[in-house]
Design a protein around this motif. Sequence first.
Motif, PDB file in Angstrom:
ATOM      1  N   MET A   1      -6.203 -10.674  -7.924  1.00 38.68           N
ATOM      2  CA  MET A   1      -6.383  -9.251  -7.777  1.00 38.68           C
ATOM      3  C   MET A   1      -5.416  -8.535  -8.700  1.00 38.68           C
ATOM      4  SD  MET A   1      -6.317  -6.871  -4.434  1.00 38.68           S
ATOM      5  CE  MET A   1      -7.732  -7.672  -3.790  1.00 38.68           C
ATOM      6  N   MET A   2      -5.665  -7.274  -8.966  1.00 38.12           N
ATOM      7  CA  MET A   2      -4.886  -6.537  -9.942  1.00 38.12           C
ATOM      8  C   MET A   2      -3.815  -5.673  -9.326  1.00 38.12           C
ATOM      9  SD  MET A   2      -8.294  -5.421 -11.717  1.00 38.12           S
ATOM     10  CE  MET A   2      -8.855  -5.194 -10.059  1.00 38.12           C
ATOM     11  N   THR A   3      -3.423  -5.921  -8.113  1.00 37.34           N
ATOM     12  CA  THR A   3      -2.415  -5.090  -7.472  1.00 37.34           C
ATOM     13  C   THR A   3      -1.093  -5.829  -7.422  1.00 37.34           C
ATOM     14  OG1 THR A   3      -3.065  -5.905  -5.319  1.00 37.34           O
ATOM     15  CG2 THR A   3      -4.106  -3.874  -6.071  1.00 37.34           C
ATOM     16  N   LYS A   4      -0.038  -5.075  -7.204  1.00 35.57           N
ATOM     17  CA  LYS A   4       1.288  -5.679  -7.110  1.00 35.57           C
ATOM     18  C   LYS A   4       1.441  -6.316  -5.737  1.00 35.57           C
ATOM     19  CE  LYS A   4       3.165  -2.136 -10.060  1.00 35.57           C
ATOM     20  NZ  LYS A   4       3.833  -0.859 -10.074  1.00 35.57           N
ATOM     21  N   PRO A   5       2.129  -7.472  -5.678  1.00 31.81           N
ATOM     22  CA  PRO A   5       2.350  -8.098  -4.385  1.00 31.81           C
ATOM     23  C   PRO A   5       3.086  -7.144  -3.451  1.00 31.81           C
ATOM     24  CG  PRO A   5       3.098  -9.527  -6.174  1.00 31.81           C
ATOM     25  CD  PRO A   5       2.718  -8.212  -6.772  1.00 31.81           C
ATOM     26  N   GLY A   6       2.708  -7.172  -2.177  1.00 30.97           N
ATOM     27  CA  GLY A   6       3.376  -6.344  -1.192  1.00 30.97           C
ATOM     28  C   GLY A   6       2.827  -4.940  -1.077  1.00 30.97           C
ATOM     29  N   ASN A   7       1.873  -4.557  -1.917  1.00 28.78           N
ATOM     30  CA  ASN A   7       1.299  -3.216  -1.856  1.00 28.78           C
ATOM     31  C   ASN A   7      -0.065  -3.308  -1.183  1.00 28.78           C
ATOM     32  OD1 ASN A   7       0.469  -0.606  -2.209  1.00 28.78           O
ATOM     33  ND2 ASN A   7       1.044  -0.500  -4.364  1.00 28.78           N
ATOM     34  N   ASP A   8      -0.061  -3.486   0.163  1.00 24.61           N
ATOM     35  CA  ASP A   8      -1.299  -3.715   0.901  1.00 24.61           C
ATOM     36  C   ASP A   8      -2.230  -2.522   0.876  1.00 24.61           C
ATOM     37  OD1 ASP A   8      -0.513  -6.256   1.540  1.00 24.61           O
ATOM     38  OD2 ASP A   8       0.485  -5.648   3.397  1.00 24.61           O
ATOM     39  N   THR A   9      -1.699  -1.295   0.898  1.00 25.41           N
ATOM     40  CA  THR A   9      -2.565  -0.121   0.884  1.00 25.41           C
ATOM     41  C   THR A   9      -3.388  -0.082  -0.386  1.00 25.41           C
ATOM     42  OG1 THR A   9      -0.967   1.101   2.199  1.00 25.41           O
ATOM     43  CG2 THR A   9      -2.630   2.389   1.052  1.00 25.41           C
ATOM     44  N   GLN A  10      -2.735  -0.298  -1.522  1.00 24.70           N
ATOM     45  CA  GLN A  10      -3.462  -0.296  -2.781  1.00 24.70           C
ATOM     46  C   GLN A  10      -4.448  -1.460  -2.809  1.00 24.70           C
ATOM     47  OE1 GLN A  10      -1.094   0.030  -6.308  1.00 24.70           O
ATOM     48  NE2 GLN A  10      -2.781  -0.505  -7.631  1.00 24.70           N
ATOM     49  N   SER A  11      -4.056  -2.613  -2.331  1.00 24.08           N
ATOM     50  CA  SER A  11      -4.924  -3.777  -2.308  1.00 24.08           C
ATOM     51  C   SER A  11      -6.155  -3.512  -1.444  1.00 24.08           C
ATOM     52  CB  SER A  11      -4.152  -4.982  -1.772  1.00 24.08           C
ATOM     53  OG  SER A  11      -4.997  -6.075  -1.621  1.00 24.08           O
ATOM     54  N   ASP A  12      -5.936  -2.956  -0.246  1.00 26.90           N
ATOM     55  CA  ASP A  12      -7.056  -2.639   0.642  1.00 26.90           C
ATOM     56  C   ASP A  12      -7.958  -1.583   0.017  1.00 26.90           C
ATOM     57  OD1 ASP A  12      -6.032  -4.428   2.474  1.00 26.90           O
ATOM     58  OD2 ASP A  12      -5.139  -2.884   3.760  1.00 26.90           O
ATOM     59  N   SER A  13      -7.359  -0.572  -0.594  1.00 25.25           N
ATOM     60  CA  SER A  13      -8.140   0.487  -1.237  1.00 25.25           C
ATOM     61  C   SER A  13      -8.954  -0.063  -2.400  1.00 25.25           C
ATOM     62  CB  SER A  13      -7.223   1.605  -1.739  1.00 25.25           C
ATOM     63  OG  SER A  13      -6.568   2.218  -0.674  1.00 25.25           O
ATOM     64  N   THR A  14      -8.341  -0.925  -3.188  1.00 27.75           N
ATOM     65  CA  THR A  14      -9.045  -1.510  -4.322  1.00 27.75           C
ATOM     66  C   THR A  14     -10.232  -2.343  -3.850  1.00 27.75           C
ATOM     67  OG1 THR A  14      -7.017  -1.548  -5.639  1.00 27.75           O
ATOM     68  CG2 THR A  14      -8.806  -2.987  -6.364  1.00 27.75           C
ATOM     69  N   GLN A  15     -10.020  -3.171  -2.853  1.00 25.16           N
ATOM     70  CA  GLN A  15     -11.112  -3.976  -2.295  1.00 25.16           C
ATOM     71  C   GLN A  15     -12.235  -3.090  -1.767  1.00 25.16           C
ATOM     72  OE1 GLN A  15     -12.069  -7.190  -1.747  1.00 25.16           O
ATOM     73  NE2 GLN A  15     -10.509  -7.793  -3.217  1.00 25.16           N
ATOM     74  N   ARG A  16     -11.866  -2.074  -1.031  1.00 28.14           N
ATOM     75  CA  ARG A  16     -12.848  -1.166  -0.453  1.00 28.14           C
ATOM     76  C   ARG A  16     -13.616  -0.441  -1.552  1.00 28.14           C
ATOM     77  NH1 ARG A  16     -11.352   3.281   4.235  1.00 28.14           N
ATOM     78  NH2 ARG A  16     -13.494   3.849   4.725  1.00 28.14           N
TER      79      ARG A  16
END
Length: 180
Positions: A1-16
Amino acid sequence: MMTKPGNDTQSDSTQRFLRAIAEHVDVALVEEVHLFAPIKQGGKESGVAVIAVRHTGPGPVGGDAPDAPDDSWLTTDPPLDTDDEGEVHPSPADAPPPPESPAQPPRPSPSASRLIVYRASYRLTLKGIDRGKWETEVVAEADAPLDTIDDVVRGVTRRAGEASEAARMTGDEFRAEIRS
């Protein structure tokens, strides 16, 4: 994934966001996805993506895409010649061979080299009474060759003053990401 580790909000938003895009375009035809870094401002997070999707035929894809451009005007008629009285006559000596002639190969269809370009955006409310509200929009904007899409993405990044370029995903990476 293209997000920084530990940034769950961005990761969840990107997935969504990627899943929302998949609901609006034919996933099997996606060539590239360019994701711009999300922006958090005033209790909201927003993100933008540019998606390049192959044409499946001469008409619109899924009813949302623009028609393939009418480039029939590019096939010109034979040159015209005027006589002393101003009458126009075709000049057979200068005329190109007819389109069905073996000397002139058939032109590729515009859909062979052009892609439908979609702009996708989302807005997530992070604070306040509407916390958790999610809005997305996916709109077919144009059709263009892939190298033009890359130029546009670089130009948007430069004009926005972004320090890093948009994250680029191939169609295969996009498909794998929405399956995970």
